[in-house]
Motif scaffolding. Structure first.
Motif, PDB file in Angstrom:
ATOM      1  N   LEU A 182       0.846  -1.182   0.000  1.00 33.52           N
ATOM      2  CA  LEU A 182       0.000   0.000   0.000  1.00 33.52           C
ATOM      3  C   LEU A 182       0.889   1.242   0.000  1.00 33.52           C
ATOM      4  O   LEU A 182       2.001   1.230   0.532  1.00 33.52           O
ATOM      5  N   VAL A 183       0.393   2.293  -0.586  1.00 36.91           N
ATOM      6  CA  VAL A 183       1.163   3.528  -0.725  1.00 36.91           C
ATOM      7  C   VAL A 183       1.099   4.333   0.572  1.00 36.91           C
ATOM      8  O   VAL A 183       0.020   4.556   1.129  1.00 36.91           O
ATOM      9  N   VAL A 184       2.267   4.736   1.056  1.00 39.82           N
ATOM     10  CA  VAL A 184       2.324   5.676   2.175  1.00 39.82           C
ATOM     11  C   VAL A 184       2.039   7.051   1.589  1.00 39.82           C
ATOM     12  O   VAL A 184       2.849   7.609   0.853  1.00 39.82           O
ATOM     13  N   ASP A 185       0.866   7.607   1.906  1.00 44.81           N
ATOM     14  CA  ASP A 185       0.460   8.863   1.283  1.00 44.81           C
ATOM     15  C   ASP A 185       0.338   9.971   2.320  1.00 44.81           C
ATOM     16  O   ASP A 185       0.661   9.800   3.504  1.00 44.81           O
ATOM     17  N   GLN A 186      -0.119  11.111   1.856  1.00 42.02           N
ATOM     18  CA  GLN A 186      -0.239  12.287   2.711  1.00 42.02           C
ATOM     19  C   GLN A 186      -1.192  12.036   3.873  1.00 42.02           C
ATOM     20  O   GLN A 186      -0.921  12.448   5.013  1.00 42.02           O
ATOM     21  N   VAL A 187      -2.308  11.357   3.610  1.00 45.19           N
ATOM     22  CA  VAL A 187      -3.316  11.124   4.650  1.00 45.19           C
ATOM     23  C   VAL A 187      -2.750  10.283   5.788  1.00 45.19           C
ATOM     24  O   VAL A 187      -2.898  10.615   6.973  1.00 45.19           O
ATOM     25  N   SER A 188      -2.093   9.181   5.442  1.00 44.20           N
ATOM     26  CA  SER A 188      -1.540   8.293   6.472  1.00 44.20           C
ATOM     27  C   SER A 188      -0.404   8.976   7.240  1.00 44.20           C
ATOM     28  O   SER A 188      -0.287   8.810   8.461  1.00 44.20           O
ATOM     29  N   LEU A 208       9.167  12.015  10.604  1.00 41.48           N
ATOM     30  CA  LEU A 208       8.186  11.669   9.579  1.00 41.48           C
ATOM     31  C   LEU A 208       8.027  12.797   8.564  1.00 41.48           C
ATOM     32  O   LEU A 208       7.863  12.557   7.366  1.00 41.48           O
ATOM     33  N   LEU A 209       8.105  14.027   9.068  1.00 37.75           N
ATOM     34  CA  LEU A 209       8.006  15.179   8.168  1.00 37.75           C
ATOM     35  C   LEU A 209       9.161  15.193   7.178  1.00 37.75           C
ATOM     36  O   LEU A 209       8.978  15.450   5.983  1.00 37.75           O
ATOM     37  N   ARG A 210      10.361  14.893   7.668  1.00 35.02           N
ATOM     38  CA  ARG A 210      11.539  14.831   6.784  1.00 35.02           C
ATOM     39  C   ARG A 210      11.416  13.679   5.789  1.00 35.02           C
ATOM     40  O   ARG A 210      11.804  13.806   4.621  1.00 35.02           O
ATOM     41  N   LYS A 211      10.875  12.572   6.269  1.00 38.03           N
ATOM     42  CA  LYS A 211      10.698  11.414   5.387  1.00 38.03           C
ATOM     43  C   LYS A 211       9.714  11.735   4.262  1.00 38.03           C
ATOM     44  O   LYS A 211       9.895  11.292   3.122  1.00 38.03           O
ATOM     45  N   MET A 212       8.687  12.521   4.579  1.00 41.17           N
ATOM     46  CA  MET A 212       7.741  12.949   3.541  1.00 41.17           C
ATOM     47  C   MET A 212       8.456  13.744   2.467  1.00 41.17           C
ATOM     48  O   MET A 212       8.220  13.565   1.268  1.00 41.17           O
ATOM     49  N   HIS A 213       9.359  14.612   2.902  1.00 43.22           N
ATOM     50  CA  HIS A 213      10.122  15.418   1.950  1.00 43.22           C
ATOM     51  C   HIS A 213      11.031  14.533   1.104  1.00 43.22           C
ATOM     52  O   HIS A 213      11.120  14.701  -0.126  1.00 43.22           O
ATOM     53  N   ASP A 214      11.695  13.568   1.746  1.00 38.61           N
ATOM     54  CA  ASP A 214      12.627  12.696   1.031  1.00 38.61           C
ATOM     55  C   ASP A 214      11.922  11.801   0.015  1.00 38.61           C
ATOM     56  O   ASP A 214      12.488  11.471  -1.035  1.00 38.61           O
ATOM     57  N   THR A 215      10.697  11.400   0.343  1.00 42.62           N
ATOM     58  CA  THR A 215       9.941  10.516  -0.555  1.00 42.62           C
ATOM     59  C   THR A 215       8.969  11.290  -1.445  1.00 42.62           C
ATOM     60  O   THR A 215       8.120  10.695  -2.101  1.00 42.62           O
ATOM     61  N   ARG A 216       9.104  12.605  -1.416  1.00 42.97           N
ATOM     62  CA  ARG A 216       8.314  13.493  -2.273  1.00 42.97           C
ATOM     63  C   ARG A 216       6.804  13.367  -2.047  1.00 42.97           C
ATOM     64  O   ARG A 216       6.005  13.419  -2.982  1.00 42.97           O
ATOM     65  N   ILE A 217       6.443  13.199  -0.786  1.00 38.94           N
ATOM     66  CA  ILE A 217       5.031  13.235  -0.414  1.00 38.94           C
ATOM     67  C   ILE A 217       4.709  14.668  -0.021  1.00 38.94           C
ATOM     68  O   ILE A 217       5.310  15.208   0.919  1.00 38.94           O
ATOM     69  N   ALA A 218       3.825  15.291  -0.740  1.00 44.30           N
ATOM     70  CA  ALA A 218       3.523  16.702  -0.498  1.00 44.30           C
ATOM     71  C   ALA A 218       2.900  16.897   0.880  1.00 44.30           C
ATOM     72  O   ALA A 218       2.037  16.128   1.294  1.00 44.30           O
TER      73      ALA A 218
END
Length: 308
Positions: A182-188, A208-218
Motif C-alpha cells: 500500500l502507498v504511504v500517502d499524505q493522509v496516512s 516523519l516530516l523529513r521522510k515525507m520530503h525525502d519521498t516526495r510526499i507533499a
C-alpha cells in the motif's frame, strides 16, 4: 406517458440528484427524490444512494438514515451494499459510530457483503468517536472476510490510534503499509504525525516530516499544523517558528491553528517576546487570533513577568 418518456425522466432525475450530491445540495436532492413517485418515477438504488450521500456531505446523518429506512416506501427496492455504504458514511460524518456499527452488523442478515468502502467508513466512524480498539478490530476483520484493507482503511485506523493516544500503534500501522503493498500517502503520514504530536513525540513527528520530503510526499496545512503542535509539546519553539516560516515556501498559508501552536511553543519555551510578536503579526498573515492564541500569549507574558 410513454415508457420512453418515463425512462428519460427517471434518468434526468437520477442525474440531477447525483449532481446535488456532488454540490452538497441535500435539500434539493431530498426534494427531487421525494417528488419522483408523484411523477410515476421509481427511484432505484443509485438514486437513493446519491441522495443519502448528499445528506452525508451536509452532515445530515439523521435524514440519511431516514432515507435508508424509507427505501421500501419510496422505491419498493431493498437497500443494497451501495446504499448501506452511503448511510454508514453519513453516520461516520456525523460521528455516530454506534449506529454505523449497527448498520454494518445488519448487512449479513440482509445477505449484503460489506466491501472495502463500507469497512473504511465504519473504521472512520470509530476514529471520530475515539474508539481506537474497535477501529483496529474492524481493520483486522477485513482479511477474514476476504477484503484487502486499503489506504483509506489504514489512514482511518492510524488516526483512531492517534486520537486514542496510541502513537506506537499508529506508527506501526504506518510502517506496515509497504509490506501490504500500500502507498504511504499524505493522509496516512498526517495521521501518524498527529498521533506523535498527541503522544508528545516531537522528534518522531519531525522525522516523519523529513521522510515525507525525502519521498516526495507533499505536505499540506494539516501536516504542518500537526508538526508545529508537536514542537509545542516538546517546548521546541525555534523549530515551531522555523516550520511556520517555511510554510509559504510550500505555497501554504498559515492559519489560526498554525499560529496558535507556534505561540504556545514560544510560551512553553519562555519566550514571551516572540509569542507577542507572532500574535501581533497574525492579521498580516490573514489569520484571526482566537482564544487559544491570546491565552498562550498572555501566559507567555505572565511567565516572563514572574521570571524577570
Amino acid at each position: 406517458m410513454s415508457h420512453v418518456r418515463v425512462a428519460a425522466n427517471a434518468i434526468t432525475c437520477s442525474a440531477s440528484i447525483s449532481n446535488c450530491e456532488k454540490g452538497g445540495q441535500w435539500q434539493l436532492a431530498y426534494s427531487l427524490l421525494s417528488g419522483m413517485p408523484a411523477m410515476r418515477l421509481v427511484p432505484n438504488e443509485f438514486t437513493c444512494s446519491a441522495a443519502i450521500s448528499a445528506c452525508q456531505r451536509a452532515g445530515q446523518w439523521q435524514l440519511g438514515l431516514s432515507l435508508l429506512s424509507c427505501m421500501f416506501d419510496l422505491s419498493s427496492v431493498a437497500p443494497d451494499r451501495i446504499t448501506y455504504s452511503a448511510a454508514i458514511s453519513a453516520l461516520e460524518a456525523g460521528g455516530q459510530w454506534q449506529l454505523a456499527l449497527q448498520l454494518l452488523g445488519r448487512m449479513p442478515d440482509l445477505r449484503l457483503v460489506p466491501n472495502e468502502i463500507t469497512f473504511s467508513a465504519a473504521i472512520s466512524a470509530c476514529e471520530k468517536g475515539g474508539q481506537w480498539q474497535l477501529a483496529l478490530r474492524l481493520l483486522g476483520c477485513m482479511p477474514e472476510m476476504g477484503l484487502v484493507p486499503n489506504e483509506f482503511s489504514y489512514g482511518a485506523a492510524i488516526s483512531a490510534c492517534g486520537k486514542g493516544g496510541q502513537w506506537q500503534l499508529a506508527f506501526k500501522l504506518l510502517s506496515d503499509l509497504p509490506d501490504k503493498r500500500l502507498v504511504v500517502d499524505q493522509v496516512s503520514c498526517n495521521a501518524a504525525i498527529s498521533a506523535c504530536e498527541k503522544g508528545s513525540k516531537w522528534e518522531l513527528a519531525l522525522s516523519l516530516l523529513r521522510k515525507m520530503h525525502d519521498t516526495r510526499i507533499a505536505r499540506n496545512k494539516i501536516t504542518c499544523n500537526a508538526a508545529i503542535s508537536s514542537c509545542k509539546a516538546g517546548s521546541q519553539w525555534q523549530l515551531a517558528l522555523s516550520l511556520l516560516s517555511s510554510m509559504p515556501c510550500s505555497r501554504l498559508v498559515p492559519d489560526t491553528i498554525s499560529c496558535s501552536a507556534a505561540i504556545s511553543a514560544c510560551e512553553k519555551g519562555g519566550h514571551w517576546k516572540f509569542a507577542l510578536g507572532l500574535l501581533s503579526s497574525m492579521p498580516d498573515m490573514r489569520a484571526v487570533p482566537d482564544e487559544i492564541s491570546f491565552n498562550a500569549a498572555i501566559s507567555a507574558c505572565w511567565k516572563g513577568y514572574l521570571y524577570s
